[in-house]
Design a protein around this motif. Structure first.
Motif, PDB file in Angstrom:
ATOM      1  N   GLN A 112      63.332 114.339 -11.609  1.00 52.11           N
ATOM      2  CA  GLN A 112      64.319 113.270 -11.801  1.00 52.11           C
ATOM      3  C   GLN A 112      63.996 112.476 -13.061  1.00 52.11           C
ATOM      4  OE1 GLN A 112      64.845 110.711  -8.410  1.00 52.11           O
ATOM      5  NE2 GLN A 112      66.164 109.286  -9.541  1.00 52.11           N
ATOM      6  N   GLU A 113      62.722 112.146 -13.262  1.00 53.93           N
ATOM      7  CA  GLU A 113      62.329 111.403 -14.472  1.00 53.93           C
ATOM      8  C   GLU A 113      62.619 112.221 -15.721  1.00 53.93           C
ATOM      9  OE1 GLU A 113      58.243 110.383 -13.867  1.00 53.93           O
ATOM     10  OE2 GLU A 113      58.690 108.885 -12.326  1.00 53.93           O
ATOM     11  N   GLU A 114      62.332 113.539 -15.667  1.00 52.71           N
ATOM     12  CA  GLU A 114      62.619 114.399 -16.821  1.00 52.71           C
ATOM     13  C   GLU A 114      64.123 114.448 -17.087  1.00 52.71           C
ATOM     14  OE1 GLU A 114      60.816 118.082 -15.713  1.00 52.71           O
ATOM     15  OE2 GLU A 114      58.814 117.479 -16.406  1.00 52.71           O
ATOM     16  N   ALA A 115      64.921 114.547 -16.016  1.00 56.92           N
ATOM     17  CA  ALA A 115      66.384 114.573 -16.173  1.00 56.92           C
ATOM     18  C   ALA A 115      66.867 113.252 -16.769  1.00 56.92           C
ATOM     19  CB  ALA A 115      67.058 114.842 -14.831  1.00 56.92           C
ATOM     20  N   GLU A 116      66.303 112.144 -16.293  1.00 54.57           N
ATOM     21  CA  GLU A 116      66.691 110.833 -16.842  1.00 54.57           C
ATOM     22  C   GLU A 116      66.283 110.725 -18.299  1.00 54.57           C
ATOM     23  OE1 GLU A 116      64.815 108.102 -14.148  1.00 54.57           O
ATOM     24  OE2 GLU A 116      66.385 108.322 -12.623  1.00 54.57           O
TER      25      GLU A 116
END
Length: 145
Positions: free
Chosen positions: A38-42
């Motif tokens: 999720q952090e990478e996607a954000e």
């Protein structure tokens, strides 16, 4: 002394505890992986948004620059057109003034010629004689003297 049954219960409890712990560890690792994704996607989304903003800013900057260039060209064209029209007016004014001066010069010359011819006739000078609708000279014109 611990009985065989108690040992079995303890072992079952330990196995159960170990399975619960492993399940908790597995779930924690899955949650950590999910948060990492999720952090990478954000982060990717923020980067894409930043690039989109930069591209929009650059497009707007180019559009404004092109608009300024277009306005400069239009102003330059309008100024050149104004100068051409002004020059044409000035040339027309000079042409009219020259035509008026030439007409005035022709009028003065005609008056002078008429006055000289009239004076010659008044003096009863035989140089000019009126024949038909014009003066005819048998000697040189007094204007040529």
């Amino acid at each position: 002394e611990i009985s065989h049954k108690e040992v079995e219960e303890m072992l079952k409890t330990q196995i159960k505890t170990k399975q619960v712990d492993e399940e908790a560890i597995r779930k924690a690792e899955e949650e950590r992986q999910r948060q990492l994704r999720q952090e990478e996607a954000e982060a990717r989304q923020r980067e894409a948004d930043r690039k989109a903003r930069e591209e929009a800013y650059e497009r707007e900057r180019r559009r404004k620059h092109e608009e300024m260039e277009r306005l400069k060209r239009e102003r330059r064209y309008a100024e050149e057109q104004r100068l051409r029209e002004e020059e044409a007016r000035r040339m027309e004014m000079h042409r009219r003034r020259n035509a008026a001066e030439e007409e005035e010069e022709r009028r003065r010359l005609a008056e002078r010629q008429a006055r000289i011819r009239a004076e010659c006739l008044e003096e009863d000078n035989p140089v000019f004689q009126y024949k038909g609708n014009q003066y005819v000279s048998d000697r040189r014109d007094p204007l040529d003297r």
